[in-house]
Design a protein around this motif. Structure first.
Motif, PDB file in Angstrom:
ATOM      1  N   LEU A 168       0.803  -1.247   0.061  1.00 53.25           N
ATOM      2  CA  LEU A 168       0.045   0.019   0.027  1.00 53.25           C
ATOM      3  C   LEU A 168       0.756   1.227   0.002  1.00 53.25           C
ATOM      4  O   LEU A 168       0.602   2.312  -0.780  1.00 53.25           O
ATOM      5  CB  LEU A 168      -0.931  -0.011   1.258  1.00 53.25           C
ATOM      6  CG  LEU A 168      -2.204  -1.126   1.158  1.00 53.25           C
ATOM      7  CD1 LEU A 168      -2.763  -1.200   2.619  1.00 53.25           C
ATOM      8  CD2 LEU A 168      -3.235  -0.628   0.203  1.00 53.25           C
ATOM      9  N   LYS A 169       1.887   1.310   0.889  1.00 51.94           N
ATOM     10  CA  LYS A 169       2.788   2.359   0.972  1.00 51.94           C
ATOM     11  C   LYS A 169       3.592   2.754  -0.323  1.00 51.94           C
ATOM     12  O   LYS A 169       3.586   3.789  -0.756  1.00 51.94           O
ATOM     13  CB  LYS A 169       3.749   2.265   1.883  1.00 51.94           C
ATOM     14  CG  LYS A 169       4.644   3.507   2.513  1.00 51.94           C
ATOM     15  CD  LYS A 169       5.637   3.105   3.466  1.00 51.94           C
ATOM     16  CE  LYS A 169       6.427   4.274   3.904  1.00 51.94           C
ATOM     17  NZ  LYS A 169       7.536   3.733   4.846  1.00 51.94           N
ATOM     18  N   SER A 170       4.015   1.628  -0.985  1.00 49.26           N
ATOM     19  CA  SER A 170       4.643   1.974  -2.268  1.00 49.26           C
ATOM     20  C   SER A 170       3.758   2.295  -3.428  1.00 49.26           C
ATOM     21  O   SER A 170       4.347   2.622  -4.325  1.00 49.26           O
ATOM     22  CB  SER A 170       5.458   0.708  -2.509  1.00 49.26           C
ATOM     23  OG  SER A 170       4.577  -0.361  -2.959  1.00 49.26           O
ATOM     24  N   SER A 171       2.560   2.191  -3.046  1.00 49.92           N
ATOM     25  CA  SER A 171       1.520   2.615  -4.418  1.00 49.92           C
ATOM     26  C   SER A 171       0.949   3.926  -3.736  1.00 49.92           C
ATOM     27  O   SER A 171      -0.160   4.159  -4.375  1.00 49.92           O
ATOM     28  CB  SER A 171       0.322   1.524  -4.265  1.00 49.92           C
ATOM     29  OG  SER A 171       0.957   0.363  -4.701  1.00 49.92           O
ATOM     30  N   ASN A 172       1.511   4.586  -2.990  1.00 49.10           N
ATOM     31  CA  ASN A 172       1.022   5.874  -2.374  1.00 49.10           C
ATOM     32  C   ASN A 172      -0.368   5.669  -1.920  1.00 49.10           C
ATOM     33  O   ASN A 172      -1.381   6.566  -2.238  1.00 49.10           O
ATOM     34  CB  ASN A 172       0.982   6.808  -3.453  1.00 49.10           C
ATOM     35  CG  ASN A 172       1.065   8.437  -3.196  1.00 49.10           C
ATOM     36  OD1 ASN A 172       1.763   8.451  -1.949  1.00 49.10           O
ATOM     37  ND2 ASN A 172       0.755   9.172  -3.797  1.00 49.10           N
ATOM     38  N   SER A 173      -0.740   4.717  -1.075  1.00 52.59           N
ATOM     39  CA  SER A 173      -1.814   4.483  -0.377  1.00 52.59           C
ATOM     40  C   SER A 173      -1.765   4.238   1.015  1.00 52.59           C
ATOM     41  O   SER A 173      -0.460   4.189   1.639  1.00 52.59           O
ATOM     42  CB  SER A 173      -2.589   3.405  -1.203  1.00 52.59           C
ATOM     43  OG  SER A 173      -4.000   3.265  -0.622  1.00 52.59           O
ATOM     44  N   SER A 174      -2.774   3.638   1.809  1.00 51.33           N
ATOM     45  CA  SER A 174      -2.667   3.193   3.073  1.00 51.33           C
ATOM     46  C   SER A 174      -3.800   2.408   3.672  1.00 51.33           C
ATOM     47  O   SER A 174      -4.795   2.156   2.795  1.00 51.33           O
ATOM     48  CB  SER A 174      -2.438   4.554   3.965  1.00 51.33           C
ATOM     49  OG  SER A 174      -3.698   5.158   3.869  1.00 51.33           O
ATOM     50  N   ILE A 195      -5.587   5.531  -4.105  1.00 47.49           N
ATOM     51  CA  ILE A 195      -4.233   6.176  -4.033  1.00 47.49           C
ATOM     52  C   ILE A 195      -4.250   7.709  -3.882  1.00 47.49           C
ATOM     53  O   ILE A 195      -5.315   8.426  -4.105  1.00 47.49           O
ATOM     54  CB  ILE A 195      -3.583   5.770  -5.174  1.00 47.49           C
ATOM     55  CG1 ILE A 195      -3.971   6.302  -6.485  1.00 47.49           C
ATOM     56  CG2 ILE A 195      -3.181   4.391  -5.255  1.00 47.49           C
ATOM     57  CD1 ILE A 195      -3.081   6.241  -7.775  1.00 47.49           C
ATOM     58  N   SER A 196      -3.240   8.191  -2.946  1.00 50.10           N
ATOM     59  CA  SER A 196      -3.281   9.719  -2.775  1.00 50.10           C
ATOM     60  C   SER A 196      -2.529  10.321  -4.064  1.00 50.10           C
ATOM     61  O   SER A 196      -1.827   9.772  -4.635  1.00 50.10           O
ATOM     62  CB  SER A 196      -2.614   9.971  -1.543  1.00 50.10           C
ATOM     63  OG  SER A 196      -2.777   9.458  -0.400  1.00 50.10           O
ATOM     64  N   GLU A 197      -2.870  11.376  -4.402  1.00 52.51           N
ATOM     65  CA  GLU A 197      -2.334  12.144  -5.459  1.00 52.51           C
ATOM     66  C   GLU A 197      -1.300  12.726  -5.200  1.00 52.51           C
ATOM     67  O   GLU A 197      -0.812  13.245  -4.191  1.00 52.51           O
ATOM     68  CB  GLU A 197      -3.501  13.484  -5.839  1.00 52.51           C
ATOM     69  CG  GLU A 197      -4.867  12.887  -6.545  1.00 52.51           C
ATOM     70  CD  GLU A 197      -4.607  12.080  -7.906  1.00 52.51           C
ATOM     71  OE1 GLU A 197      -3.871  12.421  -8.753  1.00 52.51           O
ATOM     72  OE2 GLU A 197      -5.413  11.028  -8.196  1.00 52.51           O
TER      73      GLU A 197
END
Length: 70
Positions: free
Chosen positions: A5-11, A68-70
């Protein structure tokens, strides 16, 4: 899963759907407790399914869909 998740800009808080595959449904309460702690107050849609066998004889597999976060 947290690292993916972190590497995909998510959580964990951005998960919108999770599917949990368990080798033994008797593990549901333990998994549910850990899942709830990890996701905090987030309540994404979730399915939990007992399966006969998982790859590499794992006891649990989780797939999720997250924004994902922008």
């Amino acid at each position: 899963m947290g690292e993916v998740l972190k590497s995909s800009n998510s959580s964990f808080s951005q998960i919108v759907k999770a599917t949990i595959f368990l080798k033994n449904m008797n593990d549901f309460e333990t998994v549910n407790e850990i899942y709830g702690r990890r996701l905090g107050g987030a309540l994404p849609a979730r399915s939990c399914i007992e399966v006969a066998r998982l790859p590499k004889d794992f006891l649990i597999e989780i797939e999720c869909i997250a924004t994902i976060s922008e």
